[in-house]
Design a protein around this motif. Structure first.
Motif, PDB file in Angstrom:
ATOM      1  N   LEU A  18      47.933 -34.132  19.488  1.00  0.00           N
ATOM      2  CA  LEU A  18      49.118 -33.356  19.883  1.00  0.00           C
ATOM      3  C   LEU A  18      49.645 -32.510  18.725  1.00  0.00           C
ATOM      4  N   ILE A  19      49.625 -33.060  17.525  1.00  0.00           N
ATOM      5  CA  ILE A  19      50.088 -32.297  16.352  1.00  0.00           C
ATOM      6  C   ILE A  19      49.169 -31.093  16.124  1.00  0.00           C
ATOM      7  N   GLN A  20      47.897 -31.282  16.410  1.00  0.00           N
ATOM      8  CA  GLN A  20      46.936 -30.169  16.312  1.00  0.00           C
ATOM      9  C   GLN A  20      47.300 -29.062  17.326  1.00  0.00           C
ATOM     10  N   TYR A  21      47.622 -29.446  18.571  1.00  0.00           N
ATOM     11  CA  TYR A  21      48.037 -28.450  19.575  1.00  0.00           C
ATOM     12  C   TYR A  21      49.292 -27.712  19.103  1.00  0.00           C
ATOM     13  N   HIS A  22      50.186 -28.474  18.487  1.00  0.00           N
ATOM     14  CA  HIS A  22      51.483 -27.926  18.066  1.00  0.00           C
ATOM     15  C   HIS A  22      51.332 -26.897  16.947  1.00  0.00           C
ATOM     16  N   SER A  23      50.153 -26.913  16.299  1.00  0.00           N
ATOM     17  CA  SER A  23      49.944 -25.965  15.194  1.00  0.00           C
ATOM     18  C   SER A  23      49.050 -24.782  15.605  1.00  0.00           C
ATOM     19  N   ILE A  24      48.710 -24.690  16.905  1.00  0.00           N
ATOM     20  CA  ILE A  24      47.906 -23.533  17.374  1.00  0.00           C
ATOM     21  C   ILE A  24      48.734 -22.264  17.209  1.00  0.00           C
ATOM     22  N   GLU A  25      48.113 -21.224  16.677  1.00  0.00           N
ATOM     23  CA  GLU A  25      48.862 -19.989  16.382  1.00  0.00           C
ATOM     24  C   GLU A  25      49.336 -19.306  17.663  1.00  0.00           C
ATOM     25  N   ASP A  26      50.469 -18.609  17.534  1.00  0.00           N
ATOM     26  CA  ASP A  26      51.104 -17.981  18.698  1.00  0.00           C
ATOM     27  C   ASP A  26      50.190 -17.007  19.430  1.00  0.00           C
ATOM     28  N   ASP A  27      49.360 -16.282  18.686  1.00  0.00           N
ATOM     29  CA  ASP A  27      48.555 -15.246  19.346  1.00  0.00           C
ATOM     30  C   ASP A  27      47.412 -15.811  20.195  1.00  0.00           C
ATOM     31  N   LYS A  28      47.224 -17.127  20.173  1.00  0.00           N
ATOM     32  CA  LYS A  28      46.194 -17.764  21.015  1.00  0.00           C
ATOM     33  C   LYS A  28      46.717 -18.049  22.432  1.00  0.00           C
ATOM     34  N   THR A 122      55.326 -43.256  22.127  1.00  0.00           N
ATOM     35  CA  THR A 122      56.446 -42.476  21.598  1.00  0.00           C
ATOM     36  C   THR A 122      56.615 -42.812  20.119  1.00  0.00           C
ATOM     37  N   VAL A 123      56.734 -41.758  19.296  1.00  0.00           N
ATOM     38  CA  VAL A 123      56.733 -41.956  17.847  1.00  0.00           C
ATOM     39  C   VAL A 123      57.627 -40.890  17.193  1.00  0.00           C
ATOM     40  N   GLY A 124      58.140 -41.201  16.009  1.00  0.00           N
ATOM     41  CA  GLY A 124      58.936 -40.217  15.274  1.00  0.00           C
ATOM     42  C   GLY A 124      58.098 -39.022  14.857  1.00  0.00           C
ATOM     43  N   TYR A 125      58.711 -37.829  14.904  1.00  0.00           N
ATOM     44  CA  TYR A 125      58.021 -36.618  14.451  1.00  0.00           C
ATOM     45  C   TYR A 125      59.049 -35.716  13.775  1.00  0.00           C
ATOM     46  N   GLU A 126      58.821 -35.416  12.486  1.00  0.00           N
ATOM     47  CA  GLU A 126      59.793 -34.642  11.696  1.00  0.00           C
ATOM     48  C   GLU A 126      61.185 -35.255  11.910  1.00  0.00           C
ATOM     49  N   GLU A 127      62.193 -34.413  12.288  1.00  0.00           N
ATOM     50  CA  GLU A 127      63.533 -35.013  12.483  1.00  0.00           C
ATOM     51  C   GLU A 127      63.734 -35.496  13.915  1.00  0.00           C
ATOM     52  N   GLY A 128      62.663 -35.446  14.716  1.00  0.00           N
ATOM     53  CA  GLY A 128      62.817 -35.778  16.127  1.00  0.00           C
ATOM     54  C   GLY A 128      61.802 -36.806  16.597  1.00  0.00           C
ATOM     55  N   LEU A 129      61.325 -36.629  17.830  1.00  0.00           N
ATOM     56  CA  LEU A 129      60.408 -37.585  18.446  1.00  0.00           C
ATOM     57  C   LEU A 129      59.291 -36.856  19.180  1.00  0.00           C
ATOM     58  N   LEU A 130      58.163 -37.560  19.326  1.00  0.00           N
ATOM     59  CA  LEU A 130      57.045 -37.091  20.131  1.00  0.00           C
ATOM     60  C   LEU A 130      56.736 -38.180  21.149  1.00  0.00           C
ATOM     61  N   SER A 131      56.717 -37.804  22.439  1.00  0.00           N
ATOM     62  CA  SER A 131      56.286 -38.740  23.482  1.00  0.00           C
ATOM     63  C   SER A 131      55.015 -38.173  24.083  1.00  0.00           C
ATOM     64  N   CYS A 132      53.899 -38.919  23.953  1.00  0.00           N
ATOM     65  CA  CYS A 132      52.608 -38.354  24.354  1.00  0.00           C
ATOM     66  C   CYS A 132      51.831 -39.338  25.215  1.00  0.00           C
ATOM     67  N   SER A 167      68.586 -29.695  21.626  1.00  0.00           N
ATOM     68  CA  SER A 167      67.219 -30.027  21.215  1.00  0.00           C
ATOM     69  C   SER A 167      66.243 -28.953  21.673  1.00  0.00           C
ATOM     70  N   LEU A 168      65.261 -28.684  20.809  1.00  0.00           N
ATOM     71  CA  LEU A 168      64.160 -27.812  21.200  1.00  0.00           C
ATOM     72  C   LEU A 168      63.044 -28.713  21.738  1.00  0.00           C
ATOM     73  N   LEU A 169      62.718 -28.536  23.017  1.00  0.00           N
ATOM     74  CA  LEU A 169      61.715 -29.371  23.673  1.00  0.00           C
ATOM     75  C   LEU A 169      60.463 -28.528  23.926  1.00  0.00           C
ATOM     76  N   THR A 170      59.330 -28.972  23.341  1.00  0.00           N
ATOM     77  CA  THR A 170      58.058 -28.256  23.478  1.00  0.00           C
ATOM     78  C   THR A 170      57.022 -29.209  24.056  1.00  0.00           C
ATOM     79  N   GLY A 171      56.436 -28.819  25.182  1.00  0.00           N
ATOM     80  CA  GLY A 171      55.464 -29.685  25.847  1.00  0.00           C
ATOM     81  C   GLY A 171      54.074 -29.074  25.880  1.00  0.00           C
ATOM     82  N   TYR A 172      53.063 -29.941  25.864  1.00  0.00           N
ATOM     83  CA  TYR A 172      51.665 -29.533  26.006  1.00  0.00           C
ATOM     84  C   TYR A 172      51.059 -30.364  27.135  1.00  0.00           C
ATOM     85  N   ILE A 173      50.613 -29.686  28.192  1.00  0.00           N
ATOM     86  CA  ILE A 173      50.150 -30.385  29.385  1.00  0.00           C
ATOM     87  C   ILE A 173      48.796 -29.812  29.784  1.00  0.00           C
ATOM     88  N   GLN A 174      47.825 -30.703  30.048  1.00  0.00           N
ATOM     89  CA  GLN A 174      46.529 -30.255  30.580  1.00  0.00           C
ATOM     90  C   GLN A 174      46.054 -31.303  31.579  1.00  0.00           C
TER      91      GLN A 174
END
Length: 208
Positions: A18-28, A122-132, A167-174
Motif C-alpha cells: 500500500l505504501i508503494q501505491y501511495h508513492s506512485i507519481e501523479d502523472d501515472k 490497521t497500523v500507524g502511518y506518519e501522523e495518521g493511520l492506514l487500514s488495509c 482528515s485527508l482520506l486516500t484510498g486504493y481499491i482494486q
C-alpha cells in the motif's frame, strides 16, 4: 489459519504494498470521476486485468474516528450502503483479523451480490493511520453469492496540516468482482461506489 501463512509477515507485506501505491507519481493516474470534495483516479492494475482506483477527499473529523468507521467492526455496517453483512472469522491482535462480508447488487443488479473474505490490518502511518486488506482463498463458499477478490487495497488517513480536526482520506481499491460482467460496467460502478463511500462516511461521522 486457513490459506494464510504468518499473520505478522503477511500484514507487513500488505502494508508495504500500500505504501508503494501511495508513492506512485501523479502523472501515472487518469481522472475517472470528480465531485466537489472527492476525486477518483485510475490506472491499470499490476495484479489483475482491471484497474487500481485511487480516491481522495477531505473528511470533516479526526483520524481515529474516520478509521474506526472504515475498519472491520459494527460501525461499518451501520453506514456503508454497499455492505449487507459482516462477520469476523478470526481475530489475531486488536488491529488484525479475517472478515467475511457481503455486498448488495449494483447497477440495477447487472452486478449481483458478492461475498469477500479479507485479511484486514490497521497500523500507524506518519501522523495518521492506514487500514488495509487483501482477499484470501477461503475454501468455505456460500452458493448464493459470487466470491469476489480484493487485491491489496487500503485507506490512508492523516490529519490536515492546517486543521487537525479534519482528515485527508486516500484510498486504493482494486476489486476483481469475477463473474460475467463487462469491464466497463465494473469501472462505472467502482467510481460511483467510491464517491458514495465518502458521502455516506461523512454523514455517519456527523451523526456520531
Amino acid at each position: 489459519m486457513e490459506g494464510l501463512p504468518d499473520a505478522a509477515v503477511f500484514a507487513t507485506r500488505l502494508k508495504n504494498t500500500l505504501i508503494q501505491y501511495h508513492s506512485i507519481e501523479d502523472d501515472k493516474w487518469r481522472v475517472a470521476k470528480k465531485m466537489k470534495d472527492v476525486t477518483i483516479w485510475r490506472k491499470p492494475s499490476e495484479e489483475f486485468n482491471g484497474y487500481l482506483f485511487k480516491a481522495q477527499g477531505v473528511i470533516d473529523d479526526i483520524v481515529n474516528s474516520v478509521i474506526d468507521h472504515i475498519r472491520p467492526g459494527p460501525c461499518r455496517l451501520d453506514w456503508d450502503s454497499l455492505m449487507t453483512s459482516m462477520d469476523i472469522l478470526e481475530h489475531f491482535e486488536e488491529n488484525c483479523c479475517v472478515m467475511r462480508y457481503t455486498t448488495a447488487g449494483q447497477l440495477w443488479n447487472i452486478i449481483s451480490p458478492r461475498e469477500f473474505v479479507d485479511f484486514s490490518y490497521t497500523v500507524g502511518y506518519e501522523e495518521g493511520l492506514l487500514s488495509c486488506g487483501v482477499s484470501l482463498d477461503w475454501s468455505e463458499k456460500r452458493p448464493e453469492f459470487i466470491r469476489g477478490y480484493n487485491h491489496p487495497c487500503g485507506w490512508f488517513c492523516v490529519p490536515l496540516k492546517d486543521n487537525p480536526r479534519q482528515s485527508l482520506l486516500t484510498g486504493y481499491i482494486q476489486t476483481d468482482l469475477r463473474g460475467m460482467i463487462p469491464q466497463s460496467a465494473v469501472n462505472t460502478a467502482m467510481a460511483s461506489t467510491l464517491i458514495n463511500f465518502y458521502g455516506d462516511l461523512q454523514k455517519a461521522l456527523q451523526k456520531a
